[in-house]
Design a protein around this motif. Structure first.
Motif, mmCIF file in Angstrom:
data_model
loop_
_atom_site.group_PDB
_atom_site.id
_atom_site.type_symbol
_atom_site.label_atom_id
_atom_site.label_comp_id
_atom_site.label_asym_id
_atom_site.label_seq_id
_atom_site.Cartn_x
_atom_site.Cartn_y
_atom_site.Cartn_z
ATOM 1 N N PHE A 1 0.819 -1.212 0.000
ATOM 2 C CA PHE A 1 0.000 0.000 0.000
ATOM 3 C C PHE A 1 0.850 1.258 0.000
ATOM 4 C CE2 PHE A 1 0.228 -1.001 4.588
ATOM 5 C CZ PHE A 1 0.701 0.191 5.093
ATOM 6 N N GLY A 2 2.137 1.128 0.201
ATOM 7 C CA GLY A 2 2.989 2.310 0.132
ATOM 8 C C GLY A 2 4.387 2.033 0.633
ATOM 9 N N SER A 3 5.278 2.965 0.326
ATOM 10 C CA SER A 3 6.655 2.868 0.807
ATOM 11 C C SER A 3 7.201 4.282 0.963
ATOM 12 C CB SER A 3 7.513 2.060 -0.163
ATOM 13 O OG SER A 3 7.527 2.671 -1.427
ATOM 14 N N GLY A 4 8.310 4.390 1.670
ATOM 15 C CA GLY A 4 8.936 5.687 1.872
ATOM 16 C C GLY A 4 8.333 6.505 2.999
ATOM 17 N N PHE A 5 7.594 5.854 3.899
ATOM 18 C CA PHE A 5 7.032 6.573 5.048
ATOM 19 C C PHE A 5 8.173 6.929 6.004
ATOM 20 C CE2 PHE A 5 3.557 3.806 3.590
ATOM 21 C CZ PHE A 5 2.595 4.759 3.338
ATOM 22 N N PRO A 6 8.186 8.164 6.540
ATOM 23 C CA PRO A 6 9.296 8.562 7.395
ATOM 24 C C PRO A 6 9.296 7.883 8.767
ATOM 25 C CG PRO A 6 7.668 10.312 7.261
ATOM 26 C CD PRO A 6 7.245 9.244 6.307
ATOM 27 N N THR A 7 8.109 7.497 9.267
ATOM 28 C CA THR A 7 8.015 6.851 10.584
ATOM 29 C C THR A 7 7.075 5.660 10.509
ATOM 30 O OG1 THR A 7 6.136 8.183 11.289
ATOM 31 C CG2 THR A 7 8.336 9.065 11.773
ATOM 32 N N ARG A 8 7.193 4.791 11.495
ATOM 33 C CA ARG A 8 6.273 3.662 11.553
ATOM 34 C C ARG A 8 4.850 4.138 11.818
ATOM 35 N NH1 ARG A 8 6.519 -2.327 13.489
ATOM 36 N NH2 ARG A 8 4.315 -2.726 13.274
ATOM 37 N N ALA A 9 4.692 5.162 12.618
ATOM 38 C CA ALA A 9 3.358 5.684 12.914
ATOM 39 C C ALA A 9 2.660 6.155 11.637
ATOM 40 C CB ALA A 9 3.446 6.808 13.931
ATOM 41 N N ALA A 10 3.400 6.826 10.760
ATOM 42 C CA ALA A 10 2.818 7.280 9.492
ATOM 43 C C ALA A 10 2.396 6.079 8.642
ATOM 44 C CB ALA A 10 3.818 8.147 8.737
ATOM 45 N N CYS A 11 3.225 5.057 8.603
ATOM 46 C CA CYS A 11 2.906 3.838 7.858
ATOM 47 C C CYS A 11 1.663 3.165 8.443
ATOM 48 C CB CYS A 11 4.100 2.892 7.881
ATOM 49 S SG CYS A 11 3.859 1.363 6.953
ATOM 50 N N ASP A 12 1.600 3.068 9.764
ATOM 51 C CA ASP A 12 0.437 2.453 10.419
ATOM 52 C C ASP A 12 -0.846 3.223 10.136
ATOM 53 O OD1 ASP A 12 1.710 0.254 11.530
ATOM 54 O OD2 ASP A 12 2.185 1.293 13.401
ATOM 55 N N ASP A 13 -0.780 4.537 10.142
ATOM 56 C CA ASP A 13 -1.969 5.343 9.857
ATOM 57 C C ASP A 13 -2.519 5.059 8.460
ATOM 58 O OD1 ASP A 13 -1.851 6.522 12.342
ATOM 59 O OD2 ASP A 13 -0.868 8.361 11.626
ATOM 60 N N VAL A 14 -1.637 5.027 7.492
ATOM 61 C CA VAL A 14 -2.063 4.731 6.127
ATOM 62 C C VAL A 14 -2.518 3.273 6.020
ATOM 63 C CG1 VAL A 14 -1.329 4.619 3.703
ATOM 64 C CG2 VAL A 14 -0.592 6.516 5.142
ATOM 65 N N GLY A 15 -1.845 2.370 6.732
ATOM 66 C CA GLY A 15 -2.225 0.954 6.712
ATOM 67 C C GLY A 15 -3.638 0.728 7.214
ATOM 68 N N VAL A 16 -4.016 1.379 8.308
ATOM 69 C CA VAL A 16 -5.376 1.243 8.846
ATOM 70 C C VAL A 16 -6.389 1.758 7.829
ATOM 71 C CG1 VAL A 16 -6.957 2.110 10.611
ATOM 72 C CG2 VAL A 16 -4.695 1.340 11.255
ATOM 73 N N TYR A 17 -6.107 2.910 7.254
ATOM 74 C CA TYR A 17 -7.017 3.511 6.268
ATOM 75 C C TYR A 17 -7.191 2.595 5.053
ATOM 76 C CZ TYR A 17 -8.758 6.729 2.734
ATOM 77 O OH TYR A 17 -9.493 7.314 1.739
#
Length: 84
Positions: A41-57
């Protein structure tokens, strides 16, 4: 008497082999097949929290069962997961 023993032994062996084969077939046919399907669903997120937010969405939008985020090349990447 020796003939009776060989016949009994042969019959018992056939019954045991047949029972074992039936149990094996029953186990194979009742065991559900599981597969895991993933989609990035994506790559290049600066933090794990940012990745998790997009992952939930994305999980909610695409009907996935789960998501995972992992470090990759100094940033975070994420995959959606479907279990079948």
């Amino acid at each position: 008497m020796s003939r009776f023993t060989k016949s009994s032994l042969r019959t018992m062996t056939r019954v045991a082999v047949t029972a074992a084969l039936c149990l094996t077939v029953a186990g194979v046919t009742t065991t559900p097949a599981h597969a895991i399907i993933t989609k990035r669903f994506g790559s290049g997120f600066p933090t794990r929290a940012a990745c998790d937010d997009v992952g939930v969405y994305e999980m909610r939008n695409q009907g996935a069962h789960d998501w995972t985020c992992y470090p990759q090349n100094g940033a975070w990447s994420g995959d959606l997961i479907w279990y079948t």
